[in-house]
Structure formats: structure tokens, C-alpha cells
Design a protein around this motif. Structure first.
Motif, short mmCIF file in Angstrom:
data_model
loop_
_atom_site.label_atom_id
_atom_site.label_comp_id
_atom_site.label_asym_id
_atom_site.label_seq_id
_atom_site.Cartn_x
_atom_site.Cartn_y
_atom_site.Cartn_z
N VAL A 130 0.82 -1.21 0.00
CA VAL A 130 0.00 0.00 0.00
C VAL A 130 0.86 1.27 0.00
O VAL A 130 0.40 2.35 -0.39
N TRP A 131 2.13 1.12 0.40
CA TRP A 131 3.02 2.28 0.45
C TRP A 131 3.85 2.43 -0.82
O TRP A 131 4.67 3.37 -0.90
N CYS A 132 3.68 1.55 -1.80
CA CYS A 132 4.35 1.73 -3.08
C CYS A 132 3.78 2.95 -3.80
O CYS A 132 2.58 3.20 -3.74
N GLU A 133 4.63 3.66 -4.48
CA GLU A 133 4.19 4.89 -5.14
C GLU A 133 3.04 4.67 -6.11
O GLU A 133 2.07 5.45 -6.10
N PRO A 134 3.06 3.63 -6.97
CA PRO A 134 1.91 3.44 -7.87
C PRO A 134 0.60 3.20 -7.13
O PRO A 134 -0.45 3.68 -7.57
N TRP A 311 1.41 1.75 -12.92
CA TRP A 311 2.41 0.73 -12.62
C TRP A 311 2.09 -0.09 -11.37
O TRP A 311 2.99 -0.65 -10.74
N VAL A 312 0.81 -0.20 -11.03
CA VAL A 312 0.43 -1.13 -9.95
C VAL A 312 0.79 -2.56 -10.32
O VAL A 312 0.81 -3.45 -9.45
N TRP A 313 1.11 -2.81 -11.59
CA TRP A 313 1.57 -4.13 -12.01
C TRP A 313 2.93 -4.48 -11.41
O TRP A 313 3.39 -5.62 -11.53
N CYS A 314 3.56 -3.51 -10.72
CA CYS A 314 4.80 -3.83 -10.01
C CYS A 314 4.52 -4.85 -8.91
O CYS A 314 5.42 -5.62 -8.53
N VAL A 315 3.29 -4.89 -8.39
CA VAL A 315 2.97 -5.81 -7.29
C VAL A 315 3.11 -7.27 -7.73
O VAL A 315 3.88 -8.03 -7.13
N PRO A 316 2.41 -7.73 -8.79
CA PRO A 316 2.64 -9.12 -9.23
C PRO A 316 4.05 -9.36 -9.72
O PRO A 316 4.60 -10.46 -9.54
N ALA A 317 4.67 -8.35 -10.33
CA ALA A 317 6.04 -8.53 -10.83
C ALA A 317 7.01 -8.78 -9.68
O ALA A 317 7.87 -9.67 -9.75
N LEU A 318 6.87 -8.01 -8.60
CA LEU A 318 7.79 -8.17 -7.46
C LEU A 318 7.51 -9.45 -6.69
O LEU A 318 8.43 -10.06 -6.13
N ILE A 319 6.25 -9.86 -6.66
CA ILE A 319 5.92 -11.14 -6.01
C ILE A 319 6.56 -12.29 -6.79
O ILE A 319 7.13 -13.22 -6.20
N LEU A 320 6.47 -12.24 -8.12
CA LEU A 320 7.12 -13.27 -8.94
C LEU A 320 8.63 -13.21 -8.76
O LEU A 320 9.28 -14.25 -8.61
N LEU A 321 9.20 -12.00 -8.76
CA LEU A 321 10.65 -11.86 -8.59
C LEU A 321 11.10 -12.44 -7.25
O LEU A 321 12.19 -13.02 -7.15
N GLY A 322 10.23 -12.32 -6.24
CA GLY A 322 10.57 -12.87 -4.93
C GLY A 322 10.72 -14.37 -4.91
O GLY A 322 11.38 -14.92 -4.02
N THR A 323 10.11 -15.05 -5.89
CA THR A 323 10.29 -16.51 -5.98
C THR A 323 11.65 -16.87 -6.57
O THR A 323 12.07 -18.01 -6.48
N TYR A 324 12.31 -15.88 -7.21
CA TYR A 324 13.65 -16.10 -7.78
C TYR A 324 14.74 -15.66 -6.82
O TYR A 324 15.69 -16.38 -6.56
N THR A 325 14.60 -14.42 -6.33
CA THR A 325 15.64 -13.83 -5.48
C THR A 325 15.03 -12.85 -4.50
O THR A 325 14.38 -11.88 -4.91
N ALA A 327 16.69 -10.83 -2.55
CA ALA A 327 17.43 -9.56 -2.61
C ALA A 327 16.90 -8.70 -3.75
O ALA A 327 16.72 -7.48 -3.60
N GLY A 328 16.65 -9.33 -4.90
CA GLY A 328 16.12 -8.58 -6.05
C GLY A 328 14.74 -8.03 -5.77
O GLY A 328 14.42 -6.89 -6.13
N ALA A 329 13.90 -8.84 -5.11
CA ALA A 329 12.55 -8.38 -4.77
C ALA A 329 12.62 -7.23 -3.77
O ALA A 329 11.87 -6.24 -3.90
N ALA A 330 13.50 -7.33 -2.79
CA ALA A 330 13.64 -6.25 -1.80
C ALA A 330 14.07 -4.95 -2.48
O ALA A 330 13.56 -3.87 -2.15
N ALA A 331 15.00 -5.06 -3.42
CA ALA A 331 15.46 -3.87 -4.16
C ALA A 331 14.30 -3.28 -4.97
O ALA A 331 14.16 -2.05 -5.06
N GLY A 332 13.46 -4.15 -5.54
CA GLY A 332 12.32 -3.68 -6.30
C GLY A 332 11.30 -2.96 -5.44
O GLY A 332 10.79 -1.90 -5.81
N TRP A 333 10.99 -3.54 -4.27
CA TRP A 333 10.06 -2.88 -3.35
C TRP A 333 10.60 -1.52 -2.93
O TRP A 333 9.85 -0.54 -2.83
N LEU A 334 11.91 -1.45 -2.69
CA LEU A 334 12.53 -0.18 -2.29
C LEU A 334 12.41 0.84 -3.41
O LEU A 334 12.08 2.02 -3.17
N LEU A 335 12.65 0.42 -4.65
CA LEU A 335 12.56 1.33 -5.79
C LEU A 335 11.16 1.92 -5.92
O LEU A 335 10.98 3.14 -6.04
#
Length: 384
Positions: A130-134, A311-325, A327-335
Motif C-alpha cells: 500500500v506504500w508503493c508509489e503506484p 504501474w500497480v503491475w509492479c505488485v505481481p512482478a515483485l511477487i514473482l521476482l521474490g520466488t527467484y531472489t 534480494a532482487g525483490a527487496a530492491a524492487g520494493w525499495l525502488l
């Protein structure tokens, strides 16, 4: 004992997740009220509904202090007419509550898409998302991005062969054209993969039915939209606006021009072809989550205008990224929670036309992230 203890632990942690989510949403709501958010797009939707009820020219309408126009197809304006029955205060409160519920639904469907479905996880992630910019900006403006994303994922997470798969996707495309990109992906994949054909066909049928129904009720407005307004990207706003996180926006700022013209057309065609190739390849391999994320990233990149709230589509993208890495997902949430694109000078004076390299970099973060996602998905498909 272990088999019995696991569900008990989950039952105990579910209330904790619900409490944290509710607390986060409450603080969010208070923060939005303290910021005196205008929900300006929601006011535009209400004005569209009022214009339809009054029988006036929908695409000549200008409303709010910003004199914003109608940009969606006529079918959307028909759906907005019930908003005129509500007071402004009640409408804003209901829209906020609905969007918060839709955020939880989006996270839940994203987890299902990634094969990690869990109500507890959905609540924890929603408290963060809910705190993501999009997401913040979607609720700030009273936008319908979460509704459209949920409609798309609702269909694309159904089992193969479901009778009504594709219906919600067709309706979403009739409200706003961008979801049609997902239909195109299904159509292309359906050439080879039979299960894609039925939802693609139903989506096209529902889109056509809704569009023709709107044309029957609003013939003049439908003609105006499909012969003129749909081709006039300048109606939406200045291409170089820092909030425009599409390729066209990036090129406008890079070239210091309000109309990147053929440069954008060439970049959009190449990106669409590459992105669809990644999405269709993933769909043919049975990797629906990767296909959806690739499709969303491509649609956002090639659209003439992709405001940051799209860009609310960042939510499913970051959830999918979290299944890979992680660290990458954390960086994405921060961005996406950094609001960095708003650090650059912006406003009516159009300072984006004179950005230096550093400012251009900050105002191109979302397209850069989308391009990185597409490259990552392509490389994974090559090595899998």
C-alpha cells in the motif's frame, strides 16, 4: 504432533497478519487525509457519468480546476453514471475502501499466479504494498488501475478450460484499452496452444459486445472516440511529464521534445515485438506467471502514456521476482516505494524538457525496471 502444530501456528499468525495489514491501511488512510488528496480522477469519472446522463458531448467535456478531458472509451463512461448518485464525500470514502480491498485481492491473485497462494502472505504483503508509489498515487487520484489489474488476473488465474475465462479480461479492455494487450498475447499463443483459444475468443467477444452496446447508447460519442480521440495521445497530457513512465516519456525527456515522433514509434514496435515474444514463449511453456508479468511490462512500456499510477503491475512482478531472489525483490520494493521519480523538477513550466543526465535517470526508473524484468525472463527461458 508436527502435522497438528503447523495449522495451529498458521491460525495464530493469521490474526497477526490481519492486524498489521489493518494498522497499515489505517495509517495510510490518515496519511492521505493529512495530505488532502483530491481524488481528481474520481471526480473526472463522476463528471463523465453526469455528462452521459445529461446527453452532452463526452469528448468535449472538461472538468475540475485542471480542465481534464475524457480519455476512456464510452463504455467506461456508462459504468461511471452510478457515481452521480453519491455525494462527493461518500464517493471518496467508498472508492478508498474499495481500492484497499482490491489491493488485497491483487496480492492474493498474484500469489496464486506465482504458485504461493496464502491469505496470511497476502495480508503481510498488502501491508507493505500500500506504500508503493503506484498504489499510493492510484488511491490519491481515485484511479481504477487496481480494479483493471484484478479483473485481468481473475481471468488469467482460472484453470484451463474454465467456461467464463476471458470475460473479465474483455470487460477490462472495453473500459480501458491497455488490457487488450493481454488478449493479443493469448491470441498469439492460441495459434499453438489450444487452451488459450477459448479465453481469447471470449475476451474478444465480450469486448466487442460491450463496445457495440456503448455505441448503441452513445453513437455520437463512440464515433468521436474511435475515429479521433483514441489516436490523440496529447489529450492525456504532455509526453515529457515525469509521471509518464512509458518509452514515449523517456524519449521525450531524452530528446528534449514534447513529441518524440518516429523515434518513439520505432522503439515501441521493437519493444512490443520483443516483449510479446517473451510473453508468448512463457505461455507456451506453461509459465503463466512469467507470461503475465512480461505482458504487463511490455504494455506499460509501449503505451503512449503510462502514468506512474498505472504501474500497480509492479505488485505481481515483485511477487514473482521474490520466488527467484529475495534480494532482487527487496530492491524492487525499495525502488517503487522511494517516490524517486518525484524528486525531479516538474510542473506547468515543463522543466522536464531541460533535464540533465541525472534527472533523466531518476525519471526513467520504472521503464528501466520493466526492461530489466523482460531481460531476466528471457534469460530464464533460455536456460530453463
Amino acid at each position: 504432533m508436527t502435522v497438528i502444530a503447523l495449522p495451529v501456528t498458521r491460525l495464530r499468525s493469521l490474526p497477526a497478519a490481519a492486524t498489521v495489514c489493518l494498522l497499515s491501511f489505517t495509517v495510510f488512510w490518515l496519511a492521505q487525509r493529512a495530505a488532502h488528496v483530491s481524488m481528481i480522477d474520481l471526480m473526472v469519472y463522476r463528471a463523465e457519468g453526469a455528462t452521459v446522463r445529461a446527453g452532452q458531448d463526452l469528448y468535449a467535456m472538461r472538468t475540475t480546476a485542471a480542465r481534464l478531458p475524457t480519455t476512456y472509451p464510452p463504455f467506461a463512461a456508462l459504468l461511471f453514471t452510478p457515481l452521480t448518485l453519491l455525494g462527493v464525500g461518500e464517493m471518496r470514502a467508498l472508492a478508498t475502501l474499495a481500492n484497499l480491498a482490491l489491493l488485497v485481492a491483487l496480492v492474493h491473485l498474484s500469489l496464486r499466479l506465482a504458485g504461493r497462494e496464502s491469505l496470511e502472505s497476502a495480508l503481510w504483503i498488502s501491508a507493505l504494498a500500500v506504500w508503493c508509489e503506484p498504489v499510493w498515487t492510484t488511491l490519491r487520484y481515485g484511479q481504477i488501475n487496481l480494479l483493471l489489474a484484478v479483473a485481468v488476473l481473475f481471468d488469467l488465474t482460472r484453470r484451463d478450460g474454465h467456461r467464463w475465462a476471458g470475460a473479465a479480461l474483455g470487460l477490462a479492455a472495453a473500459i480501458k484499452l491497455t488490457p487488450a494487450f493481454f488478449v493479443l498475447c493469448l491470441l498469439l499463443a492460441g495459434v499453438v496452444r489450444r487452451p488459450c483459444r477459448r479465453p481469447a475468443a471470449l475476451a474478444v467477444a465480450v469486448f466487442a459486445g460491450a463496445t457495440f452496446a456503448a455505441a448503441a447508447v452513445l453513437p455520437y460519442d463512440s464515433r468521436r472516440f474511435w475515429t479521433d480521440a483514441v489516436f490523440t495521445a496529447s489529450r492525456v497530457g504532455h509526453a515529457e511529464d515525469t509521471a509518464n513512465q512509458s518509452l514515449r516519456g523517456v524519449l521525450a525527456r531524452l530528446l528534449h521534445t514534447g513529441d518524440p515522433g518516429l523515434w518513439w514509434a520505432a522503439a515501441a514496435v521493437l519493444t512490443a515485438a520483443a516483449g510479446l515474444a517473451v510473453a508468448v514463449r512463457a505461455e507456451l511453456r506453461g509459465e503463466r506467471a512469467q507470461a503475465v508479468v512480461a505482458c504487463a511490462a511490455t504494455a506499460l512500456l509501449v503505451s503512449p502514456v503510462s502514468w506512474s499510477h498505472h504501474w500497480v503491475w509492479c505488485v505481481p512482478a515483485l511477487i514473482l521476482l521474490g520466488t527467484y531472489t529475495r534480494a532482487g525483490a527487496a530492491a524492487g520494493w525499495l525502488l517503487f516505494s522511494s517516490f524517486a521519480l518525484w524528486w525531479v523538477p516538474h510542473g506547468p513550466a515543463r522543466p522536464e524538457l531541460a533535464q540533465n543526465f541525472g534527472l533523466m535517470t531518476l525519471s526513467a526508473l520504472y521503464p528501466t525496471a520493466a526492461a530489466a524484468v523482460l531481460v531476466t525472463l528471457w534469460r530464464r527461458s533460455r536456460t530453463a
